[in-house]
Design an enzyme around this catalytic site. Structure first.
Site, PDB file in Angstrom:
ATOM      1  CB  ILE A   1      42.778 -95.541 -37.829  1.00 35.66           C
ATOM      2  CG1 ILE A   1      44.080 -94.940 -37.355  1.00 35.66           C
ATOM      3  CG2 ILE A   1      41.632 -94.660 -37.235  1.00 35.66           C
ATOM      4  CD1 ILE A   1      44.399 -93.362 -37.746  1.00 35.66           C
TER       5      ILE A   1
ATOM      6  CB  THR B   1      49.988-102.308 -48.327  1.00 37.17           C
ATOM      7  OG1 THR B   1      49.735-101.617 -47.095  1.00 37.17           O
ATOM      8  CG2 THR B   1      49.268-101.445 -49.465  1.00 37.17           C
TER       9      THR B   1
ATOM     10  CB  ILE C   1      41.702 -96.306 -53.045  1.00 37.20           C
ATOM     11  CG1 ILE C   1      43.175 -95.833 -52.773  1.00 37.20           C
ATOM     12  CG2 ILE C   1      41.016 -97.254 -51.930  1.00 37.20           C
ATOM     13  CD1 ILE C   1      43.221 -94.678 -51.947  1.00 37.20           C
TER      14      ILE C   1
ATOM     15  CB  THR D   1      48.326 -95.092 -52.273  1.00 39.15           C
ATOM     16  OG1 THR D   1      48.573 -96.316 -52.642  1.00 39.15           O
ATOM     17  CG2 THR D   1      47.065 -94.990 -50.958  1.00 39.15           C
TER      18      THR D   1
ATOM     19  CB  THR E   1      47.569 -86.344 -41.016  1.00 35.66           C
ATOM     20  OG1 THR E   1      48.497 -86.116 -39.995  1.00 35.66           O
ATOM     21  CG2 THR E   1      48.153 -85.873 -42.352  1.00 35.66           C
ATOM     22  CG  ASP E   2      48.612 -83.706 -36.399  1.00 31.64           C
ATOM     23  OD1 ASP E   2      48.897 -84.558 -37.276  1.00 31.64           O
ATOM     24  OD2 ASP E   2      48.966 -83.794 -35.319  1.00 31.64           O
ATOM     25  CD  GLU E   3      52.817 -86.161 -39.714  1.00 32.41           C
ATOM     26  OE1 GLU E   3      53.722 -86.145 -40.690  1.00 32.41           O
ATOM     27  OE2 GLU E   3      52.910 -87.180 -38.863  1.00 32.41           O
TER      28      GLU E   3
ATOM     29  CE1 TYR F   1      50.494 -90.252 -44.348  1.00 32.35           C
ATOM     30  CE2 TYR F   1      51.408 -88.333 -42.653  1.00 32.35           C
ATOM     31  CZ  TYR F   1      50.294 -89.317 -43.197  1.00 32.35           C
ATOM     32  OH  TYR F   1      49.133 -89.426 -42.478  1.00 32.35           O
TER      33      TYR F   1
ATOM     34  CB  ALA G   1      53.879 -83.102 -49.719  1.00 34.05           C
TER      35      ALA G   1
ATOM     36  CE  LYS H   1      46.361 -88.702 -45.234  1.00 31.09           C
ATOM     37  NZ  LYS H   1      45.523 -89.608 -45.622  1.00 31.09           N
TER      38      LYS H   1
ATOM     39  CG  ASN I   1      58.872 -88.335 -29.711  1.00 33.24           C
ATOM     40  OD1 ASN I   1      57.502 -88.284 -29.630  1.00 33.24           O
ATOM     41  ND2 ASN I   1      59.424 -88.157 -30.729  1.00 33.24           N
TER      42      ASN I   1
ATOM     43  N   PRO J   1      65.253 -86.901 -41.122  1.00 26.91           N
ATOM     44  CG  PRO J   1      66.051 -87.543 -43.176  1.00 26.91           C
ATOM     45  CD  PRO J   1      65.290 -88.216 -42.007  1.00 26.91           C
TER      46      PRO J   1
HETATM   47  P1  NAD Z   1      48.118 -98.010 -41.849  1.00 29.02           P
HETATM   48  O1  NAD Z   1      49.305 -97.869 -42.468  1.00 29.02           O
HETATM   49  O2  NAD Z   1      47.967 -98.792 -40.764  1.00 29.02           O
HETATM   50  O3  NAD Z   1      46.704 -98.539 -42.861  1.00 29.02           O
HETATM   51  C1  NAD Z   1      46.659 -97.937 -43.909  1.00 29.02           C
HETATM   52  C2  NAD Z   1      45.639 -99.220 -44.691  1.00 29.02           C
HETATM   53  O4  NAD Z   1      45.378 -98.800 -46.199  1.00 29.02           O
HETATM   54  C3  NAD Z   1      46.467-100.472 -44.975  1.00 29.02           C
HETATM   55  O5  NAD Z   1      45.239-101.657 -44.529  1.00 29.02           O
HETATM   56  C4  NAD Z   1      46.795-100.669 -46.316  1.00 29.02           C
HETATM   57  O6  NAD Z   1      46.689-101.961 -46.699  1.00 29.02           O
HETATM   58  C5  NAD Z   1      45.697 -99.909 -47.042  1.00 29.02           C
HETATM   59  N1  NAD Z   1      45.938 -99.137 -48.370  1.00 29.02           N
HETATM   60  C6  NAD Z   1      47.223 -98.699 -48.486  1.00 29.02           C
HETATM   61  N2  NAD Z   1      47.308 -98.615 -49.875  1.00 29.02           N
HETATM   62  C7  NAD Z   1      46.143 -98.762 -50.491  1.00 29.02           C
HETATM   63  C8  NAD Z   1      45.641 -98.696 -51.807  1.00 29.02           C
HETATM   64  N3  NAD Z   1      46.135 -98.194 -52.893  1.00 29.02           N
HETATM   65  N4  NAD Z   1      44.261 -99.226 -51.837  1.00 29.02           N
HETATM   66  C9  NAD Z   1      43.711 -99.785 -50.910  1.00 29.02           C
HETATM   67  N5  NAD Z   1      44.032 -99.797 -49.634  1.00 29.02           N
HETATM   68  C10 NAD Z   1      45.403 -99.576 -49.590  1.00 29.02           C
HETATM   69  O7  NAD Z   1      47.570 -96.647 -41.706  1.00 29.02           O
HETATM   70  P2  NAD Z   1      46.485 -95.878 -40.246  1.00 29.02           P
HETATM   71  O8  NAD Z   1      47.685 -95.369 -39.461  1.00 29.02           O
HETATM   72  O9  NAD Z   1      45.502 -96.943 -39.862  1.00 29.02           O
HETATM   73  O10 NAD Z   1      45.873 -94.628 -40.704  1.00 29.02           O
HETATM   74  C11 NAD Z   1      44.823 -94.535 -41.498  1.00 29.02           C
HETATM   75  C12 NAD Z   1      44.444 -93.213 -42.203  1.00 29.02           C
HETATM   76  O11 NAD Z   1      44.546 -92.185 -41.193  1.00 29.02           O
HETATM   77  C13 NAD Z   1      45.504 -92.573 -43.103  1.00 29.02           C
HETATM   78  O12 NAD Z   1      44.999 -92.125 -43.842  1.00 29.02           O
HETATM   79  C14 NAD Z   1      46.701 -91.904 -42.389  1.00 29.02           C
HETATM   80  O13 NAD Z   1      47.021 -90.750 -43.181  1.00 29.02           O
HETATM   81  C15 NAD Z   1      45.578 -91.179 -41.488  1.00 29.02           C
HETATM   82  N6  NAD Z   1      46.174 -90.540 -40.145  1.00 29.02           N
HETATM   83  C16 NAD Z   1      46.764 -91.688 -39.418  1.00 29.02           C
HETATM   84  C17 NAD Z   1      47.198 -91.104 -38.134  1.00 29.02           C
HETATM   85  C18 NAD Z   1      48.050 -92.118 -37.213  1.00 29.02           C
HETATM   86  O14 NAD Z   1      48.327 -91.659 -36.011  1.00 29.02           O
HETATM   87  N7  NAD Z   1      48.187 -93.329 -37.457  1.00 29.02           N
HETATM   88  C19 NAD Z   1      46.947 -89.910 -37.669  1.00 29.02           C
HETATM   89  C20 NAD Z   1      46.243 -89.116 -38.447  1.00 29.02           C
HETATM   90  C21 NAD Z   1      45.840 -89.475 -39.608  1.00 29.02           C
HETATM   91  O1  DAU Z   2      50.199 -86.570 -36.594  1.00 28.10           O
HETATM   92  C1  DAU Z   2      49.675 -87.419 -37.412  1.00 28.10           C
HETATM   93  C2  DAU Z   2      50.594 -88.519 -37.981  1.00 28.10           C
HETATM   94  O2  DAU Z   2      51.244 -89.244 -36.912  1.00 28.10           O
HETATM   95  C3  DAU Z   2      49.921 -89.241 -38.833  1.00 28.10           C
HETATM   96  O3  DAU Z   2      49.344 -88.656 -39.795  1.00 28.10           O
HETATM   97  C4  DAU Z   2      50.842 -90.414 -39.511  1.00 28.10           C
HETATM   98  O4  DAU Z   2      50.274 -91.374 -40.380  1.00 28.10           O
HETATM   99  C5  DAU Z   2      51.556 -91.157 -38.236  1.00 28.10           C
HETATM  100  O5  DAU Z   2      52.606 -91.997 -38.709  1.00 28.10           O
HETATM  101  C6  DAU Z   2      52.138 -90.121 -37.349  1.00 28.10           C
HETATM  102  O6  DAU Z   2      53.085 -89.538 -37.887  1.00 28.10           O
HETATM  103  P1  DAU Z   2      54.449 -89.274 -36.812  1.00 28.10           P
HETATM  104  O7  DAU Z   2      55.728 -89.237 -37.605  1.00 28.10           O
HETATM  105  O8  DAU Z   2      54.054 -88.299 -35.948  1.00 28.10           O
HETATM  106  O9  DAU Z   2      54.482 -91.018 -36.077  1.00 28.10           O
HETATM  107  P2  DAU Z   2      55.945 -91.809 -35.872  1.00 28.10           P
HETATM  108  O10 DAU Z   2      55.188 -92.810 -34.902  1.00 28.10           O
HETATM  109  O11 DAU Z   2      56.482 -92.263 -36.999  1.00 28.10           O
HETATM  110  O12 DAU Z   2      56.768 -90.756 -34.854  1.00 28.10           O
HETATM  111  C7  DAU Z   2      56.276 -90.209 -33.787  1.00 28.10           C
HETATM  112  C8  DAU Z   2      57.435 -89.531 -33.000  1.00 28.10           C
HETATM  113  O13 DAU Z   2      58.510 -90.462 -32.593  1.00 28.10           O
HETATM  114  C9  DAU Z   2      58.051 -88.800 -34.243  1.00 28.10           C
HETATM  115  O14 DAU Z   2      58.566 -87.446 -33.582  1.00 28.10           O
HETATM  116  C10 DAU Z   2      59.205 -89.568 -34.697  1.00 28.10           C
HETATM  117  C11 DAU Z   2      59.570 -90.282 -33.354  1.00 28.10           C
HETATM  118  N1  DAU Z   2      60.174 -91.737 -33.439  1.00 28.10           N
HETATM  119  C12 DAU Z   2      59.488 -92.501 -34.330  1.00 28.10           C
HETATM  120  C13 DAU Z   2      60.128 -93.717 -34.366  1.00 28.10           C
HETATM  121  C14 DAU Z   2      59.325 -94.977 -35.402  1.00 28.10           C
HETATM  122  C15 DAU Z   2      61.364 -92.012 -32.945  1.00 28.10           C
HETATM  123  O15 DAU Z   2      61.986 -91.197 -32.103  1.00 28.10           O
HETATM  124  N2  DAU Z   2      61.872 -93.227 -33.133  1.00 28.10           N
HETATM  125  C16 DAU Z   2      61.307 -94.269 -34.069  1.00 28.10           C
HETATM  126  O16 DAU Z   2      61.602 -95.344 -34.006  1.00 28.10           O
END
Ligand code: NAD
Ligand code: DAU
Length: 337
Positions: free
Chosen positions: A13, A37, A61, A101, A126-128, A151, A153, A155, A250, A275
């Site tokens: 993002i 990372t 960070i 982190t 996050t909505d989580e 995760y 917890a 956030k 899904n 889990p």
């Molecule tokens: P991502 O895992 O793709 O990217 C995380 C980035 O943070 C990476 O580039 C990593 O190198 C960097 N990073 C990790 N630890 C670090 C540290 N200690 N110092 C500096 N940089 C560090 O994650 P994303 O999916 O892009 O998510 C970005 C943010 O949005 C996160 O805070 C996540 O909790 C939140 N979020 C993600 C989603 C989603 O669906 N992906 C949804 C809601 C919220």
């Molecule tokens: O809701 C926001 C969150 O969405 C973010 O805060 C997180 O950073 C992001 O990773 C995401 O969390 P989820 O656990 O919802 O995303 P994930 O893509 O891991 O899984 C989405 C759904 O798919 C979930 O119900 C688990 C399921 N899943 C996931 C994987 C990786 C499977 O069934 N099989 C899989 O291999």
């Protein structure tokens, strides 16, 4: 000119956000701080790596001295904290780095924002943090945090710290709580890119449990425009839910991917559940819609097509990402599932 410190800008993002800001808001200078990372990738900076309004710094960070130096040297006026450990499954096997982190890192940034009297601190949450929903209802900003995974917890702990710094020291903050993002540059440990990658390679698609878990999918560009609006238009101290209004099970998402890639549903394999798997997330985004006039611009049908096309056109990016450590991760997560 706005001078921003964006953390985690080499991740999914964060890199989409930096790309959007640099192309649509040319009066912005961005320092992009990322530890690189497994999830951080310099190839995610494609298109803006040489932009004079962008400076990449590799760093953590949790390093307070580095954060202060960056703020001073670059006259930073706001931090947008995307940096995090972001994958729920990894938090179940290795929770400690999530605390380091997501909690200590956010605390370190908050201390710098307070001491340097920054104009704004935007926490990407996050909505989580709200926990899980049953078949009905949506998360509002008033829903009490009730996180279920290490995760979420971590956030939620970060969100509490952000609010505490606002309450105690007057740090001007906002918190963005978005639903599941998808789109270009997402690391293939998350559902959609993992399934695209497996389908492209005719590998089994591992669906956890019955596959009827529901997520509210948001195209990443729309999340980026929402975060921008929060940064530039929101009053301090406000929390905003950001959602795509796109609830899907899904199995439905995975079948759509298979259909678009012309692959058989027989590739789907139900595997042992995650889990503590949260059954359903759904976002009530009416606050950001009514207060900041934001709404998602991309439907799920359009977004998933754009996403699949992007992965098809960027197979070198995908091949680089899934080489090396990814193979070990995949093996440990899925081999005996
Ligand atoms: P991502 O895992 O793709 O990217 C995380 C980035 O943070 C990476 O580039 C990593 O190198 C960097 N990073 C990790 N630890 C670090 C540290 N200690 N110092 C500096 N940089 C560090 O994650 P994303 O999916 O892009 O998510 C970005 C943010 O949005 C996160 O805070 C996540 O909790 C939140 N979020 C993600 C989603 C989603 O669906 N992906 C949804 C809601 C919220
Ligand atoms: O809701 C926001 C969150 O969405 C973010 O805060 C997180 O950073 C992001 O990773 C995401 O969390 P989820 O656990 O919802 O995303 P994930 O893509 O891991 O899984 C989405 C759904 O798919 C979930 O119900 C688990 C399921 N899943 C996931 C994987 C990786 C499977 O069934 N099989 C899989 O291999």
């Amino acid at each position: 000119m706005r001078r921003l410190l964006v953390t985690g800008g080499a991740g999914f993002i964060g890199s989409n956000f930096v790309r959007m800001v640099l192309s649509e808001h040319t009066d912005c200078f961005i320092v992009n701080l990322d530890k690189l990372t497994y999830a951080g990738n310099l190839e995610n900076l494609t298109g803006f790596e040489n932009n004079p309004n962008h400076k990449f710094i590799k760093g953590d960070i949790c390093n307070g001295a580095l954060i202060e130096k960056i703020i001073d040297e670059n006259k930073i006026d706001a931090i947008i904290n995307f940096a995090a450990e972001s994958h729920v499954d990894r938090s179940i096997t290795e929770p400690k780095v999530f605390i380091e982190t997501n909690v200590i890192g956010t605390l370190t940034l908050l201390e710098a924002a307070r001491d340097k009297k920054l104009e704004r601190f935007v926490q990407i949450s996050t909505d989580e943090v709200y926990g899980a929903l049953g078949p009905k209802g949506k998360f509002t900003e008033q829903t009490p945090p009730s996180p279920n995974s290490p995760y979420s917890a971590s956030k939620a702990a970060a969100d509490h710290l952000v609010k505490a710094f606002g309450h105690t020291w007057g740090v001007k903050y906002n918190i963005c709580r978005s639903s599941n993002n998808y789109g270009p540059y997402q690391f293939p440990e998350k559902l959609i890119p993992l399934m695209i990658n497996n389908a492209l390679n005719n590998k089994e698609l591992p669906i956890y449990g019955d596959g009827l878990y529901v997520r509210d999918w948001l195209y990443v560009y729309d999340n980026c425009t929402a975060v921008w609006k929060v940064l530039t238009e929101a009053p301090p101290g406000e929390i905003y839910n950001i959602g795509g209004c796109n609830e899907k099970a899904n199995l439905e998402v995975v079948k759509l991917i298979l259909e678009r890639l012309e692959k058989p549903n027989a590739l789907i394999k139900h595997v042992t559940d995650r889990p503590g798997h949260d059954r359903r997330y759904a976002i009530d985004a009416s606050k950001i819609t009514s207060q900041l006039n934001w709404k998602p611009s991309v439907s799920f049908e359009e977004g998933i097509k754009k996403t699949i096309d992007w992965y098809l056109q960027n197979q070198k990016w995908l091949a680089n990402v899934v080489s090396g450590d990814y193979q070990k991760y995949y093996e440990s997560m899925y081999a005996n599932r």
